[in-house]
Motif scaffolding. Sequence first.
Motif, short mmCIF file in Angstrom:
data_model
loop_
_atom_site.label_atom_id
_atom_site.label_comp_id
_atom_site.label_asym_id
_atom_site.label_seq_id
_atom_site.Cartn_x
_atom_site.Cartn_y
_atom_site.Cartn_z
N ALA A 31 1.02 -1.34 0.11
CA ALA A 31 0.08 0.01 -0.01
C ALA A 31 0.98 1.40 0.05
O ALA A 31 2.09 1.04 0.25
CB ALA A 31 -1.00 0.04 1.30
N HIS A 33 0.84 5.40 1.04
CA HIS A 33 0.22 6.52 1.83
C HIS A 33 0.56 7.88 1.40
O HIS A 33 1.89 8.11 0.89
CB HIS A 33 0.53 6.59 3.45
N LEU A 35 0.74 11.78 3.03
CA LEU A 35 0.41 12.70 4.07
C LEU A 35 0.80 14.27 3.56
O LEU A 35 1.47 14.41 2.83
CB LEU A 35 1.76 12.06 4.93
N ILE A 43 0.90 16.62 11.14
CA ILE A 43 0.94 15.79 9.97
C ILE A 43 -0.66 15.18 9.76
O ILE A 43 -1.17 14.67 10.92
CB ILE A 43 1.83 14.59 10.03
N SER A 45 -2.86 12.52 7.58
CA SER A 45 -2.98 11.29 6.56
C SER A 45 -3.96 11.66 5.55
O SER A 45 -5.22 11.78 5.84
CB SER A 45 -3.43 10.00 7.17
N MET A 48 -4.87 6.44 1.86
CA MET A 48 -4.01 5.18 1.73
C MET A 48 -4.51 4.41 0.58
O MET A 48 -5.70 4.14 0.67
CB MET A 48 -4.16 4.41 3.15
N ILE A 86 3.81 14.25 1.41
CA ILE A 86 5.04 13.14 1.56
C ILE A 86 4.10 11.82 1.14
O ILE A 86 3.09 11.54 1.75
CB ILE A 86 5.13 13.13 3.16
N ASN A 90 4.24 1.28 1.85
CA ASN A 90 4.70 0.16 2.60
C ASN A 90 5.27 -0.93 1.96
O ASN A 90 4.43 -1.46 0.94
CB ASN A 90 3.39 -0.05 3.41
N ASN A 93 6.84 -4.81 4.79
CA ASN A 93 7.42 -5.29 6.14
C ASN A 93 6.98 -4.61 7.28
O ASN A 93 7.49 -4.33 8.46
CB ASN A 93 8.93 -4.90 5.83
N GLU A 94 5.77 -3.93 7.13
CA GLU A 94 5.01 -3.32 8.17
C GLU A 94 5.55 -1.96 8.54
O GLU A 94 5.16 -1.12 9.38
CB GLU A 94 4.68 -4.15 9.47
N LYS A 95 6.42 -1.49 7.67
CA LYS A 95 7.16 -0.31 7.92
C LYS A 95 7.03 0.80 6.92
O LYS A 95 6.96 0.37 5.64
CB LYS A 95 8.66 -0.23 8.22
N LEU A 96 6.68 2.02 7.15
CA LEU A 96 6.66 2.90 5.88
C LEU A 96 7.62 3.44 5.75
O LEU A 96 8.74 3.72 6.70
CB LEU A 96 5.39 3.91 6.35
N PHE A 98 9.34 6.65 4.03
CA PHE A 98 8.97 7.87 3.72
C PHE A 98 9.75 8.67 2.30
O PHE A 98 10.99 8.78 2.57
CB PHE A 98 8.79 8.91 4.80
#
Lengths: 108, 113
Positions: A31, A33, A35, A43, A45, A48, A86, A90, A93-96, A98
């Motif tokens: 996915a 995002h 921002l 910030i 959102s 998504m 921004i 994703n 790996n569950e981390k965004l 940026f």
Amino acid sequence: KNEVEQSPQNLTAQEGEFITINCSYSVGISALHWLQQHPGGGIVSLFMLSSGKKKHGRLIATINIQEKHSSLHITASHPRDSAVYICAPNFGNEKLTFGTGTRLTIIP
Amino acid sequence: DTAVSQTPKYLVTQMGNDKSIKCEQNLGHDTMYWYKQDSKKFLKIMFSYNNKELIINETVPNRFSPKSPDKAHLNLHINSLELGDSAVYFCASSQNRGGEKLFFGSGTQLSVL
């Protein structure tokens, strides 16, 4: 390697202009995002999305999974749209991760 | 009635001190995060908790210790503060760990002198 590139870095436009901000990424994602960071620092959102297109008011976000590219469009831009935008993919790996952001300034 | 609230908004302190930043969300979300935004405005994940369980711990010095007493709270404690810790720290939450929409706190600007 999971990389994100946004363009342009800075964008100045007249009120009413149609704005496009681009985001490209290096590998497949689950996915992405978008921002918005206000001049005061907060910030929010905006979207998504994992496919196709989403619209909220004057904002439209699109994503092309095959081309690894997403765009954020603003129609009828207004000075209050001035902010840093921004993108954050994703990479599954569950981390965004940026992007460095696009600083948008809309002149009245 | 703020959804994600973090305190303090500004924190000015001397090198070597220990400080904490608190974060609370009233959205009923399962997942909370700490992000750091450096002087170049680049955002990076530090930690993520899901239902009080640590799930992401990026390459952050162990002077940084997150604490989640319950799923509505995720505090950040920093020991022996260094000049390089100066940044804006954002707390955020999402419904779950599946990459859902994020809700951010207003940020804590930490200045280490």
